[in-house]
Every structure is written in C-alpha cells, then in structure tokens.
Design a protein around this motif. Structure first.
Motif, mmCIF file in Angstrom:
data_model
loop_
_atom_site.group_PDB
_atom_site.id
_atom_site.type_symbol
_atom_site.label_atom_id
_atom_site.label_comp_id
_atom_site.label_asym_id
_atom_site.label_seq_id
_atom_site.Cartn_x
_atom_site.Cartn_y
_atom_site.Cartn_z
ATOM 1 N N LEU A 381 4.843 -4.492 2.587
ATOM 2 C CA LEU A 381 5.089 -3.433 1.613
ATOM 3 C C LEU A 381 6.208 -3.825 0.655
ATOM 4 C CD1 LEU A 381 4.281 -0.561 0.739
ATOM 5 C CD2 LEU A 381 6.054 0.310 2.285
ATOM 6 N N GLN A 382 7.222 -4.509 1.151
ATOM 7 C CA GLN A 382 8.319 -4.972 0.293
ATOM 8 C C GLN A 382 7.802 -5.896 -0.811
ATOM 9 O OE1 GLN A 382 11.076 -6.800 3.004
ATOM 10 N NE2 GLN A 382 12.021 -4.863 3.624
ATOM 11 N N GLN A 383 6.693 -6.593 -0.528
ATOM 12 C CA GLN A 383 6.113 -7.508 -1.519
ATOM 13 C C GLN A 383 5.077 -6.817 -2.404
ATOM 14 O OE1 GLN A 383 5.159 -11.549 0.291
ATOM 15 N NE2 GLN A 383 5.693 -10.410 2.148
ATOM 16 N N GLY A 384 4.878 -5.508 -2.208
ATOM 17 C CA GLY A 384 3.926 -4.774 -3.030
ATOM 18 C C GLY A 384 2.486 -4.923 -2.595
ATOM 19 N N ARG A 385 2.240 -5.470 -1.400
ATOM 20 C CA ARG A 385 0.870 -5.670 -0.908
ATOM 21 C C ARG A 385 0.482 -4.455 -0.073
ATOM 22 N NH1 ARG A 385 2.097 -10.913 1.876
ATOM 23 N NH2 ARG A 385 0.172 -10.447 2.998
ATOM 24 N N LEU A 386 0.117 -3.401 -0.758
ATOM 25 C CA LEU A 386 -0.077 -2.099 -0.134
ATOM 26 C C LEU A 386 -1.209 -2.116 0.888
ATOM 27 C CD1 LEU A 386 0.934 0.815 -0.144
ATOM 28 C CD2 LEU A 386 -0.727 1.295 -1.957
ATOM 29 N N ASP A 388 -2.581 -4.653 2.588
ATOM 30 C CA ASP A 388 -2.215 -5.425 3.785
ATOM 31 C C ASP A 388 -1.223 -4.649 4.645
ATOM 32 O OD1 ASP A 388 -3.838 -7.514 3.029
ATOM 33 O OD2 ASP A 388 -2.221 -8.673 2.095
ATOM 34 N N ALA A 389 -0.272 -4.004 3.992
ATOM 35 C CA ALA A 389 0.746 -3.253 4.734
ATOM 36 C C ALA A 389 0.112 -2.119 5.525
ATOM 37 C CB ALA A 389 1.799 -2.708 3.769
ATOM 38 N N CYS A 390 -0.813 -1.406 4.912
ATOM 39 C CA CYS A 390 -1.462 -0.293 5.608
ATOM 40 C C CYS A 390 -2.357 -0.796 6.742
ATOM 41 C CB CYS A 390 -2.252 0.561 4.623
ATOM 42 S SG CYS A 390 -1.200 1.536 3.527
ATOM 43 N N ASP A 391 -2.997 -1.948 6.551
ATOM 44 C CA ASP A 391 -3.808 -2.528 7.626
ATOM 45 C C ASP A 391 -2.929 -2.875 8.826
ATOM 46 O OD1 ASP A 391 -6.136 -2.298 6.174
ATOM 47 O OD2 ASP A 391 -6.167 -4.395 5.516
ATOM 48 N N SER A 392 -1.767 -3.477 8.562
ATOM 49 C CA SER A 392 -0.851 -3.819 9.656
ATOM 50 C C SER A 392 -0.315 -2.566 10.337
ATOM 51 C CB SER A 392 0.316 -4.663 9.125
ATOM 52 O OG SER A 392 -0.136 -5.892 8.609
ATOM 53 N N ALA A 393 -0.066 -1.520 9.548
ATOM 54 C CA ALA A 393 0.421 -0.270 10.130
ATOM 55 C C ALA A 393 -0.634 0.386 11.008
ATOM 56 C CB ALA A 393 0.863 0.678 9.025
ATOM 57 N N PHE A 415 8.197 4.188 8.253
ATOM 58 C CA PHE A 415 7.221 3.516 7.406
ATOM 59 C C PHE A 415 6.451 4.527 6.561
ATOM 60 C CE2 PHE A 415 2.977 1.795 6.591
ATOM 61 C CZ PHE A 415 3.306 0.613 5.940
ATOM 62 N N HIS A 416 6.093 5.665 7.164
ATOM 63 C CA HIS A 416 5.354 6.696 6.426
ATOM 64 C C HIS A 416 6.167 7.208 5.239
ATOM 65 C CE1 HIS A 416 3.222 10.824 6.331
ATOM 66 N NE2 HIS A 416 2.542 9.948 5.626
ATOM 67 N N ARG A 417 7.476 7.373 5.439
ATOM 68 C CA ARG A 417 8.328 7.804 4.319
ATOM 69 C C ARG A 417 8.320 6.773 3.188
ATOM 70 N NH1 ARG A 417 11.789 9.754 8.492
ATOM 71 N NH2 ARG A 417 13.003 7.830 8.427
ATOM 72 N N CYS A 418 8.281 5.502 3.541
ATOM 73 C CA CYS A 418 8.265 4.445 2.514
ATOM 74 C C CYS A 418 6.980 4.477 1.681
ATOM 75 C CB CYS A 418 8.419 3.071 3.167
ATOM 76 S SG CYS A 418 10.036 2.784 3.920
ATOM 77 N N LEU A 419 5.929 5.089 2.237
ATOM 78 C CA LEU A 419 4.663 5.149 1.513
ATOM 79 C C LEU A 419 4.595 6.298 0.510
ATOM 80 C CD1 LEU A 419 2.098 4.475 4.394
ATOM 81 C CD2 LEU A 419 2.856 2.871 2.642
ATOM 82 N N ALA A 420 5.613 7.151 0.487
ATOM 83 C CA ALA A 420 5.572 8.349 -0.359
ATOM 84 C C ALA A 420 5.269 8.041 -1.830
ATOM 85 C CB ALA A 420 6.880 9.127 -0.237
ATOM 86 N N PHE A 431 -4.611 5.367 5.768
ATOM 87 C CA PHE A 431 -3.613 5.245 6.841
ATOM 88 C C PHE A 431 -3.183 6.621 7.334
ATOM 89 C CE2 PHE A 431 0.966 5.400 7.815
ATOM 90 C CZ PHE A 431 0.946 4.714 9.027
ATOM 91 N N GLU A 432 -2.963 7.542 6.417
ATOM 92 C CA GLU A 432 -2.517 8.882 6.823
ATOM 93 C C GLU A 432 -3.586 9.590 7.654
ATOM 94 O OE1 GLU A 432 -1.347 10.702 3.139
ATOM 95 O OE2 GLU A 432 0.753 10.084 3.420
ATOM 96 N N GLN A 433 -4.835 9.328 7.356
ATOM 97 C CA GLN A 433 -5.909 9.910 8.177
ATOM 98 C C GLN A 433 -5.842 9.362 9.600
ATOM 99 O OE1 GLN A 433 -8.008 12.346 7.732
ATOM 100 N NE2 GLN A 433 -8.920 12.023 9.758
ATOM 101 N N ARG A 434 -5.633 8.044 9.726
ATOM 102 C CA ARG A 434 -5.485 7.437 11.054
ATOM 103 C C ARG A 434 -4.265 7.972 11.768
ATOM 104 N NH1 ARG A 434 -8.323 2.738 12.138
ATOM 105 N NH2 ARG A 434 -7.398 2.967 14.215
ATOM 106 N N LEU A 435 -3.198 8.206 11.005
ATOM 107 C CA LEU A 435 -1.977 8.740 11.579
ATOM 108 C C LEU A 435 -2.211 10.151 12.131
ATOM 109 C CD1 LEU A 435 1.059 8.413 12.110
ATOM 110 C CD2 LEU A 435 1.482 9.239 9.792
ATOM 111 N N ARG A 436 -2.932 10.971 11.377
ATOM 112 C CA ARG A 436 -3.242 12.327 11.839
ATOM 113 C C ARG A 436 -4.092 12.282 13.107
ATOM 114 N NH1 ARG A 436 -3.387 13.430 6.234
ATOM 115 N NH2 ARG A 436 -5.578 12.831 6.118
#
Length: 440
Positions: A381-386, A388-393, A415-420, A431-436
C-alpha cells in the motif's frame, strides 16, 4: 446477542485511586476511558458487554451523555465485572459463590434418585472448586518427573500460542504459575531453584499472553514478576529475554523511547552472561523496531546491521543458545528486517524481505504468518499498489480466522483505516466485504 462476559478487570486497575474515585462518583466517562487504557477493552467491546450501542458508549466517553438509570448501571457493572459495592450497588450475582452441595439423609437421597433417574447425582451435584483447590488434591511431592511434566506443558502453551494466539490461554497459564509458586515454598535445595526458573518462564508466558490480548498493564505485572524471579537466580540471559518482551510491548504501547532503553538494557544483561550471539541478534532487532517507530533511520539501520552480524556469528552454534531464542532463525531475521524497514517507510526494500519470510514460514506459525501478511499488505500500500495490498490483506484475514489474538485484530483495524482514502475503489470494496464476513 451480547458477547460472552470477560473474566474480570486487572487488580491494579480496581485498586487504583483514580478508578475508585470514578466509580464512587459514577463518572462513567472516566470508567470507560480507564478500562480502555488499562485493560485494553475498547468502546466497541464495552458496548457489546454492557448491552449498549457503540455510539452511546462514545457519547458517554466524550461527556455528551451520562448514565442515570439503575438497570443500565447494573448492566455496566455485570458486563465489565465491576464489584457492586464500588458503584453503590448490592453484590452482583457473579460475586457470590454458589453454595456448597449439602449431604442429604440416605432415605431422602434414595427417593430423589428414584425420581430423577440418578441424573442430579451424576451432573453438577459436586461443589464447585477453584483451580488452586483442585491442584492441591495432589500429594504435593515435587520430583524431577513433576518438573518434566510442567516443562512439557509450557512447551505446549508456546506451540498453541504460535498456532492460535495467546489470549485464550491466560487463565490456564496463570493457574499453572500460581501452582508452581505455591510449590516453591515447600521445596528445598536444587529443586527449588528449578521451580523458580520454571515460574519465571510461566510468568513470562502469562505476560506474553496478556500482551497478545492487548492488556498491557497486566502483561507488565507478569513480566515484572518474571524479571524478579530470574534476578533471584542470577539468570542474566533470561532477564535479557524478559526485557526484550517489555521492549516490544513498549513499542506497541506507543512508548518507543522506553522500548529503546529496554532493548539496550537487555543487551547489557546478555553481555553479562557471556557470549551468546543468537540472543544478541534478536535483541538488536528489538532495538531496530523501536528506532523504526521513532523514525530514526540511521539508528535503525545500525541496529539491523548489528543483528545480521551477530546472526552470522551464531551460525553453526544454534545448539548452544537457550531454547527460548531458537525461534529466531534466518527466516525470522529476514522478515523482521522487512518489518523494521516498512516501519521506516522504506517499502520497496521491505516488501521482498517480508514476502520471502512469509513464503518460508510453516503452517504451524499461524499467528506470525497473519502478522506478516498484513505487513506485506502495508508495504504494498505504501507503494500505491492497492490491488496487491488488498489481496495480501485478504490472505491475512484467512490466516487469522483461527486466531484469538487482539494484536492481530489491531493490525486489521489499522490497515483498514489506511484504506479510507480509497474507499470507492473496487479492491477496497471487495476487501471490506471479506472483512465483514470474517467478523460476522
């Protein structure tokens, strides 16, 4: 439906003047803030325990709303396990132990058996006994076999901690710790020393389990007990081990300067014990974490280099190291280096290291893999690869499904806050659906 009741508030919180004053005044804004700060019970959990909505808890904490209805105050007392007298209430039902079973006359008992088909005599008729009472039913003799059995239990606890997290183990570990410390008083000679070292390990394990549950104050009390027990036996290496745990907790608890001081003190203790390069490698990495949290890149890189150098020195000598540090292998060195760099924001260097560590780790290291998957997501996520970041999460969510570790849950929330800022993006929505689904 409300979540199950928790086991109780830390004794040091219940006895603090600030807590007692808040309860006496029924200042629930302060009560809720204190249980969050000192017991790790966050507003959402307070709401679930006390049968309130999170928004109402938030309003109470901010002072915009108070509590006056006695039935709600009783719910708070029962949900948080606050003794009734502290809030001016009668003793709560859970404070009163169940009455001991009485012995019935033989004739009456036989009639009752006939009426119940022996069901009551078989189920629940025995008086409830606390863990200490059950343990003292043993003959009290301590032998080498006793020590071996207890050490085997400790090893099993650590294995379960790796696989499932430490939060659920707290009552069992504390019970074992209490049992061993009671036996120490009646055992002379070398066995007493062995029991004291075993008690130190159990106290460190109890501290770790509470740390994993984000109950930092209680964890610190157990770590302090472990430090005192190790000091009593002049075991400098184990003191270094406990200090390293305190350093890591201080990093999590937002006290990175304290974390640096504790890591350096741990290194001094290890040096006093002689040459132990694997221990020093682990301790330098603890220091690197603290410097990274302070965003002190120069000091962090220096500590990483010292950790690598010490690890190279330890190669081929792993068998000489204490058993408690042998988890710190090459894989752990690689992934921890990546995490330290990710904390610094050096994500391009961090990502391949964390990914390699995650690839090498075994299924038995479930909690570690969940942590590392979230750190991998953070670096991406720090590199802007949204995407990939969500897949890893999502991988991290899957890995954490069988864990009871509020520390892991804390990484999820962070991590969820960083996605805001990316809330409308498709990978984030997925990702949020999987989180729910995971928390539901």
């Amino acid at each position: 439906m409300p979540e199950p009741q928790h086991q109780g508030l830390p004794p040091e919180l219940l006895t603090s003047p600030e807590w007692q004053r808040a309860c006496q005044q029924r200042d629930f804004a302060s009560v809720f803030r204190l249980v969050k700060a000192k017991a790790g019970i966050y507003p959402s959990r307070v709401a679930a325990l006390c049968g309130m909505t999170p928004s109402r808890v938030g309003e109470i904490m901010s002072g915009r709303r108070g509590l006056a209805h006695i039935d709600v105050i009783e719910r708070v007392a029962d949900g948080l396990r606050i003794p009734g007298a502290m809030l001016g209430l009668a003793h709560r039902p859970w404070e009163i132990p169940p009455p001991a079973a009485t012995v019935q006359p033989a004739r009456r008992r036989s009639v009752q058996r006939a009426a119940t088909a022996d069901s009551e005599d078989c189920d629940g008729a025995e008086p409830r006994q606390e863990l200490d009472e059950l343990l003292t039913l043993a003959d009290g003799r301590v032998t080498r076999s006793t020590l071996l059995a207890l050490r085997s239990s400790v090893e099993d606890y650590w294995r379960r901690d790796d696989e499932h997290g430490g939060a659920s183990m707290r009552p069992a570990v504390v019970g074992h710790l209490r049992y061993v410390t009671q036996m120490m008083d009646s055992v002379p000679g070398p066995l007493r020393r062995d029991l004291q070292l075993l008690a130190a390990e159990l106290a460190r394990l109890a501290g770790w389990a509470h740390f994993d549950a984000r109950q930092y104050s209680t964890a610190r009390s157990h770590f302090t007990q472990a430090l005192r027990l190790a000091h009593g036996q002049d075991d400098h290496l184990f003191m270094a081990n406990v200090l390293s745990c305190l350093s890591l907790q201080a990093t999590y608890d937002g006290q990175p300067s304290d974390a640096v001081a504790l890591a350096c003190k741990a290194q001094d203790a290890a040096r006093a014990a002689g040459v132990q390069p694997l221990v020093m490698s682990m301790l330098h990495m603890r220091e690197a974490f603290a410097h990274a949290t302070l965003r002190d890149a120069s000091s962090c890189h220096g500590a990483i280099e010292r950790s690598r150098d010490a690890y190279e020195e330890a190669r081929g000598r792993e068998g000489e190291a204490p058993s408690w540090v042998r988890y710190f292998d090459e894989t752990k060195l690689i992934v921890d280096t990546g995490i330290a760099l990710a904390k610094l924001g050096e994500s391009e260097r961090a990502e391949p290291l964390i990914a390699e560590g995650l690839r090498r780790e075994t299924r038995a290291q479930q909690r570690g893999r969940a942590f590392h998957a979230f750190w991998l997501a953070t670096a991406q996520l720090q590199q802007g690869r949204l995407e990939d970041a969500c897949d890893s999460a999502v991988l991290a969510l899957d890995l954490s499904a069988a864990l009871d570790s509020p520390r892991v849950a804390g990484h999820v929330r962070e991590f969820h806050r960083c996605l805001a800022p990316y809330a409308r993006e498709t990978p984030v929505i997925a990702f949020e659906q999987r989180l729910r689904e995971a928390v539901g």
